[in-house]
Design a protein around this motif. Sequence first.
Motif, PDB file in Angstrom:
ATOM      1  N   GLY A  13       0.640  -1.187  -0.103  1.00 47.84           N
ATOM      2  CA  GLY A  13      -0.139  -0.095   0.054  1.00 47.84           C
ATOM      3  C   GLY A  13       0.683   1.314  -0.011  1.00 47.84           C
ATOM      4  O   GLY A  13       1.944   1.239   0.351  1.00 47.84           O
TER       5      GLY A  13
ATOM      6  N   ASN B 174      -3.446   0.701  -6.582  1.00 48.26           N
ATOM      7  CA  ASN B 174      -2.803   0.546  -5.204  1.00 48.26           C
ATOM      8  C   ASN B 174      -3.778   0.893  -4.300  1.00 48.26           C
ATOM      9  O   ASN B 174      -4.680   1.700  -4.309  1.00 48.26           O
ATOM     10  N   THR B 175      -3.644   0.311  -3.210  1.00 47.70           N
ATOM     11  CA  THR B 175      -4.317   0.542  -1.710  1.00 47.70           C
ATOM     12  C   THR B 175      -4.050   2.027  -1.289  1.00 47.70           C
ATOM     13  O   THR B 175      -2.660   1.961  -0.943  1.00 47.70           O
TER      14      THR B 175
ATOM     15  N   TYR C  89      -3.908   4.977   1.453  1.00 49.82           N
ATOM     16  CA  TYR C  89      -4.138   5.385   3.090  1.00 49.82           C
ATOM     17  C   TYR C  89      -3.727   6.729   3.255  1.00 49.82           C
ATOM     18  O   TYR C  89      -2.700   7.123   3.075  1.00 49.82           O
TER      19      TYR C  89
ATOM     20  N   ASN D 186     -10.899   1.681  -3.177  1.00 52.63           N
ATOM     21  CA  ASN D 186      -9.547   1.190  -2.872  1.00 52.63           C
ATOM     22  C   ASN D 186      -8.633   2.332  -2.151  1.00 52.63           C
ATOM     23  O   ASN D 186      -7.406   2.498  -2.034  1.00 52.63           O
TER      24      ASN D 186
END
Length: 321
Positions: A164, A194-195, A197, A218
Amino acid sequence: MTRILAYRFSAFGDVAMTAPVFREFLEQNPDVEIVMVSRSNFESLFADIPNVIFKGINLDDYKGFFGLNRLANELVKEFNPDLIANLHDVIRTKILDKIYRRKGIKVFKIDKGKEEKERLTDVWNLHKVQLKKTVERYADVFREMGYKVELSHQLRSVSQEKSGIGFAPFAQHKGKMLPLEKSYELARHLAQKNTIYFFGGGKKETETLEKWESMIPNSKSLSGKLSLKEELKKISELELMISMDSANMHLASLVGTRCVSVWGSTHPYAGFLGFGQSEDDVVQVKDLTCRPCSVFGDKECYRDDWACLEELDIQKIIDKI
């Protein structure tokens, strides 16, 4: 065992930059112990460094000269230091220095290079040069005491499993922050593969990032959900961090995660690139002669158009990644 009392009360990123210096200094000088005095909420930055005792304080409890005098006396009574390292050099710490000198304790303080930085941020100065890195300025304080310190300027990965991308789109000042619509576009693009955050803090940032989370598949907002300790753990598990010139870049350094950093009115030349981070991972508008116009990003744009951020193409960031 020699005991050094060190203090640096703010800002978050600057305090975070002391931690890798302490780690490498203490590895090279195992007969030394550091008592780090700072704001209580910064404790997790130093949690896993051997020979560091963290003393968290609330500065509101020690206001004015008499308050600082009481603080100095309490610290001497509790820790009985051999030497003092002033890593901040502001009025508050200058007063503490004076009190300790009167007690006969040797004081060593950081040289922040104020005049060089003023020259660097003069918009009419066309000859900009790299100044000494802040982490080296911290190390210089210990060198002045007579210790040998060789900083590696290498990242040390804390976590083996990494996945991530972390994204911290906010900064304390406008001069450091990519316009939010650009950050949103960047997150939307990266989340396709992609993830992502999101990292932030405070009510407004949390609201913005939760809105983004609901609009971008995502992606996940961690803003306001983690303690500092948990945040450091999460950043250590990321493949990559994307940050402005702000504290999150320094948190990534602490846990050995590479960081693509975005710079506007500030510049790595002032010495604040994260410990062990690569200049190849810096994204900035290079052909603006007025940059940097600020060390901290807190000045208004003298051109009035924030070209250093408005003209930055997010494709440059995507290419780095």
